[in-house]
Design a protein around this motif. Structure first.
Motif: not given
Length: 159
Positions: A95-122
């Motif tokens: 979650l801290d990585d997501i905040y640091d990259r600016g994908l979400a404002p710090a402290g915001a509740l984050v929901k991951i949606l399914s748009v896109g494909e996952v190629a590697a294990a993460v």
């Protein structure tokens, strides 16, 4: 060009209506304000919703429903393709990585949606996942860590 040459020319402009200058003008006597009443007086102003002292319509009608906005939970949605593009080659996304990259404002509740494909294990950490997003991540051999909402984290489980 001089000031007297500017358009509209003074003779083309309509002169200001001067009221209260005798009955012969058509705007004498009451000066176009009608007879008596609040609006005929000097300085007469009243709010658009004022109803002359009777019970206002907002108070005549019953209250309905309730306001839930103090308890509303708002999630910051992030699509899988955008998330994985930002962390290309990384095997764990916190979650801290997501905040640091600016994908979400710090402290915001984050929901991951399914748009896109996952190629590697993460391994992805977020507050919430859509069912399809979690399915895509686990199908690629990854791991989903759902933190839940802050209310769910602070509640004590009843046993």
């Amino acid at each position: 060009m001089k000031l007297h040459e500017l358009y509209p020319f003074p003779e083309e402009r309509a002169s200001r209506k001067r009221v209260g200058r005798g009955r012969a003008t058509g705007w004498g006597c009451t000066s176009g304000r009608g007879n008596k009443g609040q609006n005929s007086r000097a300085g007469a102003k009243h709010r658009a919703w004022f109803e002359g002292g009777q019970m206002p319509i907002a108070r005549r009608l019953p209250k309905r429903g309730f306001k839930n906005y103090p308890f509303k939970v708002v999630f910051q949605p992030i699509n899988l393709d955008r998330l994985l593009a930002s962390f290309d080659g990384k095997d764990a996304i916190t979650l801290d990585d997501i905040y640091d990259r600016g994908l979400a404002p710090a402290g915001a509740l984050v929901k991951i949606l399914s748009v896109g494909e996952v190629a590697a294990a993460v391994t992805v950490e977020a507050h919430k996942f859509s069912a399809k997003a979690a399915e895509k991540i686990t199908a690629a051999g990854g791991k989903v860590i759902a933190l839940g909402t802050p209310e769910a984290l602070t509640e004590t489980p009843t046993e």
